[in-house]
Design an enzyme around this catalytic site. Structure first.
Site, PDB file in Angstrom:
ATOM      1  N   ASP A  60     -45.295  40.121  -5.348  1.00 50.40           N
ATOM      2  CA  ASP A  60     -45.632  38.692  -5.264  1.00 50.40           C
ATOM      3  C   ASP A  60     -45.812  38.122  -6.679  1.00 50.40           C
ATOM      4  O   ASP A  60     -45.362  37.016  -6.985  1.00 50.40           O
ATOM      5  CB  ASP A  60     -46.928  38.503  -4.470  1.00 50.40           C
ATOM      6  N   HIS A  75     -51.070  40.772   0.605  1.00 48.95           N
ATOM      7  CA  HIS A  75     -49.611  40.778   0.469  1.00 48.95           C
ATOM      8  C   HIS A  75     -49.019  40.282   1.789  1.00 48.95           C
ATOM      9  O   HIS A  75     -48.671  41.067   2.674  1.00 48.95           O
ATOM     10  CB  HIS A  75     -49.081  42.162   0.123  1.00 48.95           C
ATOM     11  N   GLY A  82     -46.544  50.536   1.757  1.00 48.26           N
ATOM     12  CA  GLY A  82     -46.220  50.358   3.180  1.00 48.26           C
ATOM     13  C   GLY A  82     -47.049  49.245   3.798  1.00 48.26           C
ATOM     14  O   GLY A  82     -48.264  49.164   3.573  1.00 48.26           O
ATOM     15  N   ASN A  83     -46.411  48.384   4.562  1.00 52.77           N
ATOM     16  CA  ASN A  83     -47.094  47.215   5.139  1.00 52.77           C
ATOM     17  C   ASN A  83     -47.865  47.543   6.412  1.00 52.77           C
ATOM     18  O   ASN A  83     -47.453  48.425   7.150  1.00 52.77           O
ATOM     19  CB  ASN A  83     -46.059  46.117   5.434  1.00 52.77           C
ATOM     20  N   ILE A  97     -36.869  52.157  -0.074  1.00 50.61           N
ATOM     21  CA  ILE A  97     -37.623  52.015  -1.330  1.00 50.61           C
ATOM     22  C   ILE A  97     -37.649  53.366  -2.045  1.00 50.61           C
ATOM     23  O   ILE A  97     -37.501  53.436  -3.268  1.00 50.61           O
ATOM     24  CB  ILE A  97     -39.054  51.479  -1.073  1.00 50.61           C
ATOM     25  N   GLY A 117     -42.400  58.498   2.519  1.00 48.60           N
ATOM     26  CA  GLY A 117     -41.245  57.692   2.932  1.00 48.60           C
ATOM     27  C   GLY A 117     -40.108  57.875   1.948  1.00 48.60           C
ATOM     28  O   GLY A 117     -39.315  56.975   1.690  1.00 48.60           O
TER      29      GLY A 117
HETATM   30  N1  NAI Z   1     -46.054  45.859  -0.458  1.00 45.40           N
HETATM   31  C1  NAI Z   1     -44.869  45.323  -0.679  1.00 45.40           C
HETATM   32  O1  NAI Z   1     -44.709  44.462  -1.564  1.00 45.40           O
HETATM   33  C2  NAI Z   1     -43.668  45.738   0.144  1.00 45.40           C
HETATM   34  C3  NAI Z   1     -43.816  46.613   1.176  1.00 45.40           C
HETATM   35  N2  NAI Z   1     -42.729  47.009   1.909  1.00 45.40           N
HETATM   36  C4  NAI Z   1     -42.986  47.972   2.995  1.00 45.40           C
HETATM   37  O2  NAI Z   1     -42.692  49.288   2.520  1.00 45.40           O
HETATM   38  C5  NAI Z   1     -42.445  50.138   3.634  1.00 45.40           C
HETATM   39  C6  NAI Z   1     -41.208  50.984   3.404  1.00 45.40           C
HETATM   40  O3  NAI Z   1     -40.070  50.165   3.307  1.00 45.40           O
HETATM   41  P1  NAI Z   1     -38.593  50.777   3.316  1.00 45.40           P
HETATM   42  O4  NAI Z   1     -38.490  51.901   2.353  1.00 45.40           O
HETATM   43  O5  NAI Z   1     -37.681  49.633   3.196  1.00 45.40           O
HETATM   44  O6  NAI Z   1     -38.534  51.335   4.813  1.00 45.40           O
HETATM   45  P2  NAI Z   1     -37.561  52.429   5.428  1.00 45.40           P
HETATM   46  O7  NAI Z   1     -37.689  52.294   6.904  1.00 45.40           O
HETATM   47  O8  NAI Z   1     -36.221  52.376   4.775  1.00 45.40           O
HETATM   48  O9  NAI Z   1     -38.234  53.805   4.963  1.00 45.40           O
HETATM   49  C7  NAI Z   1     -39.491  54.204   5.397  1.00 45.40           C
HETATM   50  C8  NAI Z   1     -39.487  55.715   5.394  1.00 45.40           C
HETATM   51  O10 NAI Z   1     -40.817  56.130   5.651  1.00 45.40           O
HETATM   52  C9  NAI Z   1     -40.751  57.273   6.467  1.00 45.40           C
HETATM   53  N3  NAI Z   1     -42.058  57.430   7.117  1.00 45.40           N
HETATM   54  C10 NAI Z   1     -42.554  56.779   8.197  1.00 45.40           C
HETATM   55  N4  NAI Z   1     -43.768  57.249   8.500  1.00 45.40           N
HETATM   56  C11 NAI Z   1     -44.062  58.198   7.593  1.00 45.40           C
HETATM   57  C12 NAI Z   1     -45.157  59.051   7.404  1.00 45.40           C
HETATM   58  N5  NAI Z   1     -46.214  59.027   8.227  1.00 45.40           N
HETATM   59  N6  NAI Z   1     -45.127  59.918   6.367  1.00 45.40           N
HETATM   60  C13 NAI Z   1     -44.072  59.963   5.540  1.00 45.40           C
HETATM   61  N7  NAI Z   1     -42.977  59.192   5.680  1.00 45.40           N
HETATM   62  C14 NAI Z   1     -42.985  58.315   6.691  1.00 45.40           C
HETATM   63  C15 NAI Z   1     -39.597  56.992   7.426  1.00 45.40           C
HETATM   64  O11 NAI Z   1     -39.087  58.187   7.990  1.00 45.40           O
HETATM   65  C16 NAI Z   1     -38.608  56.320   6.484  1.00 45.40           C
HETATM   66  O12 NAI Z   1     -37.705  57.251   5.889  1.00 45.40           O
HETATM   67  C17 NAI Z   1     -42.366  49.211   4.865  1.00 45.40           C
HETATM   68  O13 NAI Z   1     -43.636  49.236   5.496  1.00 45.40           O
HETATM   69  C18 NAI Z   1     -42.130  47.849   4.245  1.00 45.40           C
HETATM   70  O14 NAI Z   1     -42.573  46.822   5.089  1.00 45.40           O
HETATM   71  C19 NAI Z   1     -41.470  46.576   1.621  1.00 45.40           C
HETATM   72  C20 NAI Z   1     -41.267  45.689   0.589  1.00 45.40           C
HETATM   73  C21 NAI Z   1     -42.352  45.176  -0.205  1.00 45.40           C
HETATM   74  O1  OAA Z   2     -41.507  41.103   4.090  1.00 47.79           O
HETATM   75  C1  OAA Z   2     -41.301  42.310   4.302  1.00 47.79           C
HETATM   76  O2  OAA Z   2     -41.221  42.839   5.429  1.00 47.79           O
HETATM   77  C2  OAA Z   2     -41.146  43.202   3.105  1.00 47.79           C
HETATM   78  C3  OAA Z   2     -42.136  42.802   2.112  1.00 47.79           C
HETATM   79  O3  OAA Z   2     -43.301  43.120   2.198  1.00 47.79           O
HETATM   80  C4  OAA Z   2     -41.711  41.886   1.044  1.00 47.79           C
HETATM   81  O4  OAA Z   2     -40.518  41.785   0.750  1.00 47.79           O
HETATM   82  O5  OAA Z   2     -42.587  41.274   0.447  1.00 47.79           O
END
Ligand code: NAI
Ligand code: OAA
Length: 328
Positions: free
Chosen positions: A162, A190, A133-134, A17, A12
């Site tokens: 968290d 999470h 990734g969530n 991120i 991603g």
């Molecule tokens: N665990 C945590 O604390 C947190 C988790 N997240 C999660 O992190 C993930 C990414 O968030 P963002 O970067 O904001 O999303 P985003 O949508 O800006 O970027 C995600 C990227 O992943 C790519 N992608 C999708 N499937 C893929 C695959 N199979 N292989 C490689 N790349 C792939 C997409 O093309 C996109 O560029 C989301 O699932 C979000 O919910 C976000 C914040 C906190």
């Molecule tokens: O809530 C969401 O979708 C993104 C996330 O995991 C967080 O900010 O903790």
């Protein structure tokens, strides 16, 4: 003598991120200012995503980071994960309008099954995997189950955001410095069911629980604030947290690789049955890290309120696991 470069995969990589984390990894904030890195970046094989990835790579080049000794763009996990020492699995499908949680789980299960299998085949046998990734815990569980030849302990899920959110709420409540808070932990998933627990926390040796002495604040303000922080950020920004998520991922990997000097941090790790959490459940626990290994903090007392919270977050994780069982 300079250190041998390590290979770091980020999936991603052209996402939000990704944009907030790559420059920090390349500058040495994750693995140390003496550790050269090769970035192996994975994006979906779509023209738009690959083009955006090329833009990010141009910017990385333009920073002329002394520690960045190679950058690769990939669209296939089998090439992206070849010999990687660290894998940050960030890319996944976020929930769309009207999408049921089960549907999201199924879509992402495919991604993390394929990525787990690819890690199993081609990554370093010591690879350290962090799933961001969530739904992060269940995606990490899927990747681990899809990589049977790698040690289970190599797979972790991100609970550090968290944990950091909890630290900052406690600092604000007590009027003390974040840096002085020790022994904070977050149990479970999470998700809003996570249980941020400051019962053992201290500030300069003094009990935080005694300092706050307000169970109503704990239950009605602190836990909902930390649990729903992701949603609050989406409501305010229109998109989900990215810089703070990237920061938490850096903290998680840095501490795992370089150690915590006895300090507690929270990691989502596969349970070995401690605290009654069934084996393999990817669960947030207090850990310390040393010599590239994490170690669960054992023997903590679990009172009735905590047990109730732990049961709720465990039940949610077990439901998620059951929802993907047929895919594994
Ligand atoms: N665990 C945590 O604390 C947190 C988790 N997240 C999660 O992190 C993930 C990414 O968030 P963002 O970067 O904001 O999303 P985003 O949508 O800006 O970027 C995600 C990227 O992943 C790519 N992608 C999708 N499937 C893929 C695959 N199979 N292989 C490689 N790349 C792939 C997409 O093309 C996109 O560029 C989301 O699932 C979000 O919910 C976000 C914040 C906190
Ligand atoms: O809530 C969401 O979708 C993104 C996330 O995991 C967080 O900010 O903790």
């Amino acid at each position: 003598m300079s250190k041998k470069p390590v290979r770091v995969a980020v999936t991603g990589a052209a996402g939000q991120i990704g944009y907030a984390i790559l420059f920090r990894i390349a500058s040495g904030e994750m693995l140390g200012k003496d550790q050269p890195v090769v970035l192996s970046l994975l994006e979906v094989p779509m023209e738009k995503a690959q083009q955006a990835l090329q833009g990010v790579i141009m910017e990385l080049q333009d920073c002329a980071f002394p520690l960045l000794v190679g950058i690769e763009a990939h669209s296939d996990p089998l090439t992206a994960f070849k010999d990687v020492d660290y894998a940050l699995l960030i890319g996944s499908r976020p929930r769309g309008p009207g999408m049921e949680r089960a549907e999201l789980l199924a879509v992402n299960a495919e991604i993390f099954t394929a990525q787990g299998k690819a890690l199993d085949k081609v990554a370093s046998r010591n690879v350290k995997v962090l799933v961001v990734g969530n739904p992060a815990n269940t995606n990490a569980y899927i990747a681990m189950k899809s990589a049977p030849s790698l040690p289970r302990k190599n797979f972790t899920a991100m609970l550090r955001l968290d944990h950091n959110r909890a630290l900052s709420q406690i600092a604000a409540k007590t009027g003390k410095a974040v840096a002085d808070i020790e022994k904070m932990t977050v149990w479970g998933n999470h998700s809003p069911t996570m249980y941020a627990d400051y019962r053992f926390a201290t500030i300069k040796g003094e009990s935080v629980k005694t300092m706050i002495n307000d169970e109503v604040w704990n239950k009605d303000t602190f836990l909902p604030t930390v649990g729903k922080r992701g949603a609050a950020i989406i409501a305010a920004r229109g998109v989900s947290s990215a810089a703070s998520a990237a920061n938490a991922a850096i903290d998680h990997m840095r501490d795992w690789a370089l150690g915590t000097n006895g300090k507690w941090v929270t990691m989502g790790i596969p349970s070995d049955g401690q605290y009654g959490i069934p084996k393999d459940t990817m669960f947030g626990f207090a850990v310390t890290c040393e010599g590239g290994e994490y170690k669960l903090v054992e023997g903590l007392e679990v009172d009735a309120f905590s047990q109730e919270r732990i049961n709720v977050t465990l039940k949610e994780l077990q439901d998620e696991q059951a929802g993907v069982a047929h895919l594994l």
